[in-house]
Scaffold this active site. Structure first.
Site, PDB file in Angstrom:
ATOM      1  N   PHE A 132     -10.554   7.507  -6.840  1.00 52.22           N
ATOM      2  CA  PHE A 132      -9.973   6.235  -6.472  1.00 52.22           C
ATOM      3  C   PHE A 132     -10.297   5.478  -5.392  1.00 52.22           C
ATOM      4  O   PHE A 132     -10.455   6.264  -4.308  1.00 52.22           O
ATOM      5  CB  PHE A 132      -8.215   6.423  -6.400  1.00 52.22           C
ATOM      6  CG  PHE A 132      -7.709   5.197  -6.462  1.00 52.22           C
ATOM      7  CD1 PHE A 132      -7.164   4.595  -7.705  1.00 52.22           C
ATOM      8  CD2 PHE A 132      -7.364   4.744  -5.231  1.00 52.22           C
ATOM      9  CE1 PHE A 132      -6.405   3.454  -7.628  1.00 52.22           C
ATOM     10  CE2 PHE A 132      -6.379   3.697  -5.250  1.00 52.22           C
ATOM     11  CZ  PHE A 132      -6.298   2.840  -6.380  1.00 52.22           C
ATOM     12  N   ASP A 217     -14.923   7.965   1.286  1.00 56.38           N
ATOM     13  CA  ASP A 217     -13.752   7.168   1.456  1.00 56.38           C
ATOM     14  C   ASP A 217     -12.754   7.993   1.932  1.00 56.38           C
ATOM     15  O   ASP A 217     -12.179   9.059   1.227  1.00 56.38           O
ATOM     16  CB  ASP A 217     -13.562   6.975  -0.005  1.00 56.38           C
ATOM     17  CG  ASP A 217     -11.992   5.864  -0.115  1.00 56.38           C
ATOM     18  OD1 ASP A 217     -11.293   6.240   0.708  1.00 56.38           O
ATOM     19  OD2 ASP A 217     -11.944   5.335  -1.214  1.00 56.38           O
ATOM     20  N   LYS A 246      -5.108   3.523   4.965  1.00 55.00           N
ATOM     21  CA  LYS A 246      -3.592   4.085   4.807  1.00 55.00           C
ATOM     22  C   LYS A 246      -3.088   4.604   6.080  1.00 55.00           C
ATOM     23  O   LYS A 246      -2.020   3.736   6.738  1.00 55.00           O
ATOM     24  CB  LYS A 246      -3.476   5.243   3.913  1.00 55.00           C
ATOM     25  CG  LYS A 246      -3.574   4.607   2.357  1.00 55.00           C
ATOM     26  CD  LYS A 246      -3.365   5.765   1.253  1.00 55.00           C
ATOM     27  CE  LYS A 246      -2.864   5.104  -0.004  1.00 55.00           C
ATOM     28  NZ  LYS A 246      -4.372   5.059  -0.761  1.00 55.00           N
TER      29      LYS A 246
HETATM   30  C1  LIG Z   1      -5.161   4.250  -1.699  1.00 60.49           C
HETATM   31  C2  LIG Z   1      -6.643   4.563  -1.675  1.00 60.49           C
HETATM   32  C3  LIG Z   1      -7.471   3.183  -1.645  1.00 60.49           C
HETATM   33  C4  LIG Z   1      -6.890   1.908  -1.850  1.00 60.49           C
HETATM   34  O1  LIG Z   1      -6.425   1.447  -0.519  1.00 60.49           O
HETATM   35  P1  LIG Z   1      -5.270   0.084  -0.861  1.00 60.49           P
HETATM   36  O2  LIG Z   1      -4.902  -0.239   0.791  1.00 60.49           O
HETATM   37  O3  LIG Z   1      -4.216   0.206  -1.701  1.00 60.49           O
HETATM   38  O4  LIG Z   1      -6.391  -0.962  -1.243  1.00 60.49           O
HETATM   39  C5  LIG Z   1      -8.846   3.607  -1.465  1.00 60.49           C
HETATM   40  N1  LIG Z   1      -9.232   4.755  -1.618  1.00 60.49           N
HETATM   41  C6  LIG Z   1      -8.499   5.840  -1.648  1.00 60.49           C
HETATM   42  C7  LIG Z   1      -9.180   7.391  -1.427  1.00 60.49           C
HETATM   43  C8  LIG Z   1      -7.101   5.841  -1.587  1.00 60.49           C
HETATM   44  O5  LIG Z   1      -6.299   6.604  -1.582  1.00 60.49           O
END
Ligand SMILES: *Cc1c(COP(=O)(O)O)cnc(C)c1O
Length: 386
Positions: A132, A217, A246
């Site tokens: 994700f 990420d 986050k």
């Molecule tokens: C939550 C998340 C995102 C997206 O972040 P947003 O602030 O909701 O756009 C991207 N990558 C990972 C691994 C995430 O957990």
């Protein structure tokens, strides 16, 4: 403040029904939150790994209030107070070279896509199954889950998905037209899934061989969540790009892109009205001060979760905990809330706990006990949960 009861009707009438939710949280302190009916919860969701310093930590709230009185916004047309200091702090803690800020995780990944395209002159990406990376069009293009991407096809950039953990499969799709490989060191939204030994090292090697960038990420795993600033720091791997969001500013919207030496946006290549503003930077700087204090305790807290939930084979990486429960995930989540603990169902029937890093040993004990009770009840289909 809305009256109890009114908000559900108003929400149904005026807000797009993109979420499914039950309660309204109206107050938080440390790892506790209270709903609109005054019920208290131990918060093991923490705004989905966001409220790293707990709710309304005095250091963070104080920094935001103080900055709000002095300057809320000024634009990146000018030097922004706190911006360079925050960039320095992030870079020094992560071994990267330069930072660029954004307003969310998805946007940080958009930046990574742009930077990788600029740096390599290539257009295609590789990412992994169950990964994700966000819901904007670009970050969605590298996000695997068919249910959330298929309604929006065709997506750019073009992305090939490879089974998470399968280096042989990755080897087969790597070529001289791949700009970058997007990978989560631990898959959070998939339910705290860790890759096999050597996987991240193998990606680094294949990226080097093919001249592609390794984009890690760390939107969910970063900022101390696993006991180090980045989860990738548990390995010897040096990424080309790291994305954060986050946990970076305790709930104030912010994301960051960190790049190794020699990788950077030049004048005019990227920008944002709000990104890296004075309030976000003040919140992030205070957040880093608090995380610095609590990070040494994370391994011991992880051990408490590991022991407290051992019966259920938890996957514990610092304060990221995943338990596979299958179909009864929703029931377990509901039973926990009923008993005063917030947890949530990530993908594929996995309960996920990502509590504030400041959660106390006592709170961990209570959360584990309640989760055990909920899991035990969930085992007997004859018992109905109200
Ligand atoms: C939550 C998340 C995102 C997206 O972040 P947003 O602030 O909701 O756009 C991207 N990558 C990972 C691994 C995430 O957990």
């Amino acid at each position: 403040m809305e009256n109890q009861g009114d908000f559900r009707e108003r929400d149904a009438r005026y807000y797009m029904p993109a979420f499914s939710r039950e309660i309204m949280i109206v107050r938080g302190q440390g790892s506790r939150v209270w709903d609109s009916e005054g019920r208290e919860y131990i918060d093991c969701v923490a705004g989905i790994a966001v409220c790293s310093t707990g709710h309304c930590h005095p250091e963070v709230t104080g920094a935001i209030c103080e900055q709000a009185r002095r300057l809320i916004h000024c634009s990146n047309l000018y030097y922004v107070p706190g911006q360079a200091e925050l960039a320095e702090k992030l870079v020094l803690r992560t071994g990267m070279a330069k930072a660029f800020f954004s307003n969310s995780g998805a946007e940080a990944n958009e930046g990574a896509i742009k930077l990788a395209r600029l740096a390599t002159g290539r257009k295609r990406f590789v990412a992994f199954t169950h990964g994700f990376h966000g819901r904007t069009m670009g970050s969605l293009a590298v996000t695997h889950k068919p249910a959330i991407r298929e309604p929006f096809l065709p997506l750019e950039p073009e992305c090939t998905f490879v089974e998470y953990g399968d280096l042989d499969a990755l080897r087969l799709v790597m070529s001289s037209d791949i700009a970058g490989v997007f990978v989560e060191p631990i898959q959070g939204e998939a339910g705290v899934i860790t890759p096999p030994e050597g996987f991240l090292e193998g990606i680094r090697e294949l990226c080097d061989r093919h001249g592609a960038l390794m984009i890690v990420d760390e939107v969910q795993t970063g900022m101390g969540r696993t006991g180090k600033w980045l989860a990738i720091q548990h390995t010897g791997v040096s990424p080309d790009i790291v994305t954060l969001a986050k946990g970076i500013a305790s709930g104030f919207p912010m994301g960051a892109l960190l790049a190794r030496e020699g990788l950077e946006f030049r004048k005019g290549e990227h920008g944002s009205t709000f990104a890296g503003g004075p309030l976000a930077c003040a919140a992030a700087l205070a957040t880093i001060r608090v995380i610095e204090e609590v990070m040494p305790d994370i391994p011991a807290k992880a051990e408490l979760f590991r022991n407290g939930l051992s019966r259920y084979n938890p996957r514990v990486r610092g304060l990221m905990v995943g338990i596979t429960v299958g179909e009864r995930c929703g029931e377990v989540q509901e039973a926990c809330a009923e008993k005063g603990v917030l947890v949530n169902c990530a993908a594929e029937g996995n309960i996920r706990l990502v509590p504030p890093l400041v959660i106390t040993p006592d709170e961990i004990g209570t959360a584990c006990r309640i989760l055990r009770e909920a899991l035990a009840v969930g085992n007997k289909p004859s018992v109905t949960l109200s």
